[in-house]
Design a protein around this motif. Structure first.
Motif, short mmCIF file in Angstrom:
data_model
loop_
_atom_site.label_atom_id
_atom_site.label_comp_id
_atom_site.label_asym_id
_atom_site.label_seq_id
_atom_site.Cartn_x
_atom_site.Cartn_y
_atom_site.Cartn_z
N ASP A 168 -31.27 -32.87 32.18
CA ASP A 168 -31.04 -34.24 31.72
C ASP A 168 -30.54 -34.24 30.28
O ASP A 168 -29.84 -35.16 29.86
N SER A 195 -26.34 -38.03 31.60
CA SER A 195 -27.10 -37.06 30.82
C SER A 195 -26.63 -37.05 29.37
O SER A 195 -25.65 -37.70 29.01
N ILE A 196 -27.36 -36.31 28.53
CA ILE A 196 -27.02 -36.16 27.11
C ILE A 196 -26.71 -34.70 26.85
O ILE A 196 -27.42 -33.81 27.32
N ARG A 213 -23.16 -38.56 27.50
CA ARG A 213 -23.27 -38.91 26.08
C ARG A 213 -23.40 -37.64 25.26
O ARG A 213 -24.10 -36.72 25.67
N GLU A 246 -27.59 -45.10 19.71
CA GLU A 246 -28.50 -45.22 20.85
C GLU A 246 -28.77 -43.86 21.48
O GLU A 246 -29.90 -43.54 21.87
N THR A 247 -27.72 -43.04 21.59
CA THR A 247 -27.89 -41.69 22.12
C THR A 247 -28.80 -40.87 21.21
O THR A 247 -29.67 -40.14 21.68
N ARG A 289 -31.18 -42.01 19.30
CA ARG A 289 -32.57 -42.46 19.47
C ARG A 289 -33.18 -41.89 20.75
O ARG A 289 -34.37 -41.55 20.78
N GLU A 290 -32.39 -41.78 21.81
CA GLU A 290 -32.91 -41.25 23.06
C GLU A 290 -33.21 -39.75 22.95
O GLU A 290 -34.18 -39.25 23.54
N ALA A 291 -32.38 -39.04 22.21
CA ALA A 291 -32.57 -37.60 22.07
C ALA A 291 -33.59 -37.25 20.99
O ALA A 291 -34.08 -36.11 20.94
N GLU A 292 -33.95 -38.21 20.17
CA GLU A 292 -34.78 -37.96 18.99
C GLU A 292 -36.10 -37.26 19.29
O GLU A 292 -36.48 -36.32 18.57
#
Length: 276
Positions: A48, A78-79, A104, A131-132, A134-137
């Motif tokens: 993911d 996914s990132i 992303r 936003e990406t 923040r999600e990966a943080e």
């Protein structure tokens, strides 16, 4: 650095699938519970969030677009985070290719050396969508003590090259100063003692000064990679029309030592230029 970063992710409870161009380098991670993939594509398809860290632009292009490359395995939604140090232009190329696949992307090079990777105290310099980021943080926080979101794609790489430019020049300047005082018959330790009580003191020189004084250059950050990063900084400067005379001169010094070196040395081995 990828190995200790992966170990910290496993310790934090994340499920990890790994691949390395030199398979044996993944042994410690496999023993700790990671799954070994047969290709970058297989890792991407299982993840993911995909994280890569390789030595230079050709290596990341091979990992992404070579046979069994990761790009064709990335899942929509996914990132992908690349912590290699490459050019800002290549970071933007990767971002565009990811966008076409609904993936992303963050360019997120690091500083802190192998000791920072082991302690989970890396500093991440990040370019990409907020936003990406923040999600990966939460995942990046496992590996780093400071995360800097610096702007759009390529911003992380730009700041990383500027940072390494500063580090390279500082260590080169200390080596040059030590050459001067020792030729004058004064112990280098005396210069360092005064430096550490003055405005000339810096974190990197606190760490690297003992290397220069002892002539011991076990690689924390290899000279060959610093040489590569100085080249990338000069390429970027040429594209932007910015003169970097001190960087150009320092790269020639690093280049000499790189060419004469036997084995992999820390970039503080630039001191060897004055040991000829």
């Amino acid at each position: 650095m990828g190995r200790p970063m992966g170990m910290n992710l496993i310790k934090a409870g994340y499920s990890l699938t790994v691949w390395n161009r030199t398979a044996s380098r993944a042994d410690e991670l496999i023993a700790a519970g990671a799954q070994l993939a047969k290709s970058p594509q297989e890792v991407a398809a299982a993840s993911d969030l995909l994280l890569t860290m390789v030595s230079d632009p050709p290596a990341i292009e091979e990992v992404l677009w070579g046979p069994g490359g990761a790009m064709q395995g990335l899942k929509r939604g996914s990132i992908y985070v690349d912590s290699s140090t490459v050019s800002p232009a290549l970071a933007r190329k990767i971002a565009a290719a990811c966008a076409e696949r609904g993936v992303r992307f963050l360019d997120a090079p690091v500083t802190g050396g192998d000791w920072g990777a082991k302690k989970g105290e890396l500093v991440f310099m990040i370019g990409g969508d907020a936003e990406t980021f923040r999600e990966a943080e939460p995942i990046l926080n496992v590996m780093g003590k400071k995360l800097f979101h610096l702007g759009p794609h390529g911003a992380g790489q730009t700041i990383k090259l500027a940072m390494n430019l500063i580090l390279a020049l500082q260590v080169d300047a200390l080596a040059e100063a030590l050459a001067l005082v020792t030729r004058a018959g004064i112990q280098g330790e005396k210069l360092v003692e005064v430096m550490q009580s003055s405005m000339a003191r810096s974190g990197v020189l606190d760490v690297k000064a003992p290397n220069l004084l002892k002539g011991e250059y076990v690689p924390s950050f290899p000279l060959r990679l610093m040489h590569k990063d100085l080249g990338l900084a000069l390429d970027l400067a040429n594209q932007l029309g910015v003169a970097l005379p001190a960087t150009a001169a320092a790269r020639e010094t690093y280049n000499y030592v790189k060419g004469a070196a036997k084995g992999d040395l820390d970039y503080s081995a630039v001191m060897k230029f004055w040991e000829r």
